[in-house]
Design an enzyme around this catalytic site. Sequence first.
Site, PDB file in Angstrom:
ATOM      1  N   TRP A 162      10.534  13.079  15.575  1.00  0.00           N
ATOM      2  CA  TRP A 162      10.562  14.563  15.384  1.00  0.00           C
ATOM      3  C   TRP A 162       9.008  14.190  17.092  1.00  0.00           C
ATOM      4  O   TRP A 162       9.045  15.550  18.395  1.00  0.00           O
ATOM      5  CB  TRP A 162       9.874  15.300  15.113  1.00  0.00           C
ATOM      6  CG  TRP A 162       8.858  16.501  14.843  1.00  0.00           C
ATOM      7  CD1 TRP A 162       9.802  17.874  15.789  1.00  0.00           C
ATOM      8  CD2 TRP A 162       8.549  17.563  14.058  1.00  0.00           C
ATOM      9  NE1 TRP A 162       9.454  18.811  15.166  1.00  0.00           N
ATOM     10  CE2 TRP A 162       8.697  18.688  14.417  1.00  0.00           C
ATOM     11  CE3 TRP A 162       7.245  17.616  12.604  1.00  0.00           C
ATOM     12  CZ2 TRP A 162       7.563  19.935  13.731  1.00  0.00           C
ATOM     13  CZ3 TRP A 162       6.397  18.630  12.652  1.00  0.00           C
ATOM     14  CH2 TRP A 162       6.853  19.543  12.879  1.00  0.00           C
ATOM     15  N   ARG A 183       0.558  10.611   9.051  1.00  0.00           N
ATOM     16  CA  ARG A 183       0.433  11.692   8.074  1.00  0.00           C
ATOM     17  C   ARG A 183       0.725  12.299   6.319  1.00  0.00           C
ATOM     18  O   ARG A 183      -0.004  10.708   6.332  1.00  0.00           O
ATOM     19  CB  ARG A 183       2.635  12.277   7.468  1.00  0.00           C
ATOM     20  CG  ARG A 183       2.590  12.482   7.210  1.00  0.00           C
ATOM     21  CD  ARG A 183       4.617  12.894   7.062  1.00  0.00           C
ATOM     22  NE  ARG A 183       5.650  14.327   6.986  1.00  0.00           N
ATOM     23  CZ  ARG A 183       6.542  13.975   6.040  1.00  0.00           C
ATOM     24  NH1 ARG A 183       7.059  12.948   6.187  1.00  0.00           N
ATOM     25  NH2 ARG A 183       7.030  14.785   5.676  1.00  0.00           N
ATOM     26  N   PHE A 223      13.006  22.957  12.886  1.00  0.00           N
ATOM     27  CA  PHE A 223      13.885  21.712  11.851  1.00  0.00           C
ATOM     28  C   PHE A 223      15.224  22.257  11.961  1.00  0.00           C
ATOM     29  O   PHE A 223      15.723  21.582  11.930  1.00  0.00           O
ATOM     30  CB  PHE A 223      13.000  21.610  10.591  1.00  0.00           C
ATOM     31  CG  PHE A 223      13.592  21.227   9.354  1.00  0.00           C
ATOM     32  CD1 PHE A 223      13.613  19.749   9.693  1.00  0.00           C
ATOM     33  CD2 PHE A 223      14.895  21.604   8.278  1.00  0.00           C
ATOM     34  CE1 PHE A 223      13.881  19.047   8.759  1.00  0.00           C
ATOM     35  CE2 PHE A 223      15.347  20.543   7.873  1.00  0.00           C
ATOM     36  CZ  PHE A 223      14.728  19.769   7.452  1.00  0.00           C
ATOM     37  N   HIS A 231       6.925   1.129  14.634  1.00  0.00           N
ATOM     38  CA  HIS A 231       5.675   0.422  13.501  1.00  0.00           C
ATOM     39  C   HIS A 231       5.107   0.301  13.125  1.00  0.00           C
ATOM     40  O   HIS A 231       3.983  -0.050  12.271  1.00  0.00           O
ATOM     41  CB  HIS A 231       7.039   1.497  11.899  1.00  0.00           C
ATOM     42  CG  HIS A 231       8.106   3.114  11.985  1.00  0.00           C
ATOM     43  ND1 HIS A 231       6.987   3.796  12.190  1.00  0.00           N
ATOM     44  CD2 HIS A 231       8.743   2.781  11.680  1.00  0.00           C
ATOM     45  CE1 HIS A 231       8.446   4.350  12.365  1.00  0.00           C
ATOM     46  NE2 HIS A 231       9.119   3.719  12.260  1.00  0.00           N
ATOM     47  N   LYS A 235       7.804   7.282   8.791  1.00  0.00           N
ATOM     48  CA  LYS A 235       8.611   8.196   8.462  1.00  0.00           C
ATOM     49  C   LYS A 235       7.079   9.133   8.125  1.00  0.00           C
ATOM     50  O   LYS A 235       6.596  10.732   7.110  1.00  0.00           O
ATOM     51  CB  LYS A 235       8.367   8.443   6.021  1.00  0.00           C
ATOM     52  CG  LYS A 235       9.887   7.457   5.861  1.00  0.00           C
ATOM     53  CD  LYS A 235      11.014   7.511   6.872  1.00  0.00           C
ATOM     54  CE  LYS A 235      11.975   8.635   6.756  1.00  0.00           C
ATOM     55  NZ  LYS A 235      12.696   8.670   7.831  1.00  0.00           N
ATOM     56  N   GLY A 252       6.898  11.270  10.963  1.00  0.00           N
ATOM     57  CA  GLY A 252       7.832  12.437  12.197  1.00  0.00           C
ATOM     58  C   GLY A 252       7.681  12.108  12.907  1.00  0.00           C
ATOM     59  O   GLY A 252       7.395  12.825  14.952  1.00  0.00           O
TER      60      GLY A 252
HETATM   61  P1  A3P Z   1      11.029  14.043   5.076  1.00  0.00           P
HETATM   62  O1  A3P Z   1      11.608  12.955   4.426  1.00  0.00           O
HETATM   63  O2  A3P Z   1       9.701  14.834   4.382  1.00  0.00           O
HETATM   64  O3  A3P Z   1      11.724  15.884   5.277  1.00  0.00           O
HETATM   65  P2  A3P Z   1      10.618   9.607  10.781  1.00  0.00           P
HETATM   66  O4  A3P Z   1      11.238  10.271  11.845  1.00  0.00           O
HETATM   67  O5  A3P Z   1       8.872   9.100  11.078  1.00  0.00           O
HETATM   68  O6  A3P Z   1      11.002   8.876  10.319  1.00  0.00           O
HETATM   69  O7  A3P Z   1      10.112  10.754   9.654  1.00  0.00           O
HETATM   70  C1  A3P Z   1      10.657  11.391   9.587  1.00  0.00           C
HETATM   71  C2  A3P Z   1      10.253  12.455   8.323  1.00  0.00           C
HETATM   72  O8  A3P Z   1      10.088  13.635  10.296  1.00  0.00           O
HETATM   73  C3  A3P Z   1      10.948  13.481   7.814  1.00  0.00           C
HETATM   74  O9  A3P Z   1      10.136  13.445   6.776  1.00  0.00           O
HETATM   75  C4  A3P Z   1      11.837  14.304   7.862  1.00  0.00           C
HETATM   76  O10 A3P Z   1      12.766  15.778   7.968  1.00  0.00           O
HETATM   77  C5  A3P Z   1      11.036  15.064   9.041  1.00  0.00           C
HETATM   78  N1  A3P Z   1      11.200  15.842  10.188  1.00  0.00           N
HETATM   79  C6  A3P Z   1      11.920  15.096  11.166  1.00  0.00           C
HETATM   80  N2  A3P Z   1      12.264  16.169  12.055  1.00  0.00           N
HETATM   81  C7  A3P Z   1      11.402  17.263  12.358  1.00  0.00           C
HETATM   82  C8  A3P Z   1      11.747  18.783  12.447  1.00  0.00           C
HETATM   83  N3  A3P Z   1      11.892  19.413  13.275  1.00  0.00           N
HETATM   84  N4  A3P Z   1      10.653  19.356  11.941  1.00  0.00           N
HETATM   85  C9  A3P Z   1      10.049  19.226  10.493  1.00  0.00           C
HETATM   86  N5  A3P Z   1      10.166  17.736  10.033  1.00  0.00           N
HETATM   87  C10 A3P Z   1      10.918  16.645  10.513  1.00  0.00           C
END
Ligand code: A3P
Length: 353
Positions: free
Chosen positions: A84, A188, A287, A167, A79, A81
């Site tokens: 992304w 993060r 986002f 992970h 979690k 990012g």
């Molecule tokens: P939140 O739950 O705080 O919104 P992972 O990919 O490691 O599982 O992380 C998921 C987190 O990254 C989520 O956080 C998600 O919304 C955030 N995330 C994914 N894509 C994103 C983007 N394009 N911009 C900002 N945050 C993003």
Amino acid sequence: MNKDVLIKMEAEKKYPLEIKDVPPEEQAEVHKYLTNAKPDYIRMGSTGYFFPDGLKEICNKIYNMEVRPNDVFVVTFPKSGTTWVQELVWLIGNDLDYKTASNVQLFQRFPFLEFTMVLRSPKINKWLGERVETDPKLRPFYESFTRNSRSDATIFKAPSPRFIKSHLPFSLLPPTLLDTAKVVYVARDPRDAAVSYYHHCRMMLLHGFGGDFRAFWNLFINNKVDYTPYEAHIKEAWEKRHHPNMLFLFYEELSKDLPAAVRRVSQFLNKPVTEEQVMRLCDHLHFDNFRKNMSVNMDIFKHIGLINKDDHFIRKGKAGGWRDYFDEEMTQQAERWMKEKLGDTVQFPICKI
Ligand code: A3P
């Protein structure tokens, strides 16, 4: 020597790290919040990373996997990012091939190394097998998993260049990883990662977390959530941040200045991009667009019920959103916890929301 024989010999090497069962009373502290399957848990390595017992079956193969010089790994605590940055890394690494990026799911282009650990946990597997009887739309997933229970083996044999998500902390990954391949590590703020993880564990059928955030946070800081202790995970990577094959990124820096992060990745992968290309990529990764993008947003798993249909994998996307979940007492406790566990070692970029 024949390559297959070499791979087999590698895979048969003994696993050098310690694996301990988690005592039943400690497991019960987690199980009481789980509404679906209640797996057995283990602790891995000298740090005692917390995992469902399914990891036992694949940890050795992962530890001894053959790493190739043109592999690119994205490694994160969950979690942080990951998705992304995977899309960013994949597009830069594949000459901005937006066509393939929109036609092929990210989890296929950039597979998750230890994905099968959850389903390899006997209690989760049994629970899902029973659930399939009453919920037939899950059957194709369950059966494809059973057929492809070696999906990690598929990664081992995949043609180059490979893009691999994990992970796992560095100590559980192949020791040759960083001297051989490129690794992008994303960190993060633990408070935001915990809030995001809490929602993740609530929305994913195979986690089925039924407690509130306070309960989750307590498990998180007491190292009873998968992949914890958080601070050990991040410190292992932080120590390696100056290695030439390592790019250490913060979620918060992507949030603050995505074009700069895109440029850092392009430089790291030796794939030059023009400013116009940077802007297009930032738009793709924004986002609002990312959330709608069906090849990355995991909505595909909603149709079969693996993710609750009213939830979103790409959820809020904020740096600092944790403030809505922590009351004054929790805020202070979290600050003390971060000071004690991270001290001045890892400096998170300051973010205002
Ligand atoms: P939140 O739950 O705080 O919104 P992972 O990919 O490691 O599982 O992380 C998921 C987190 O990254 C989520 O956080 C998600 O919304 C955030 N995330 C994914 N894509 C994103 C983007 N394009 N911009 C900002 N945050 C993003």
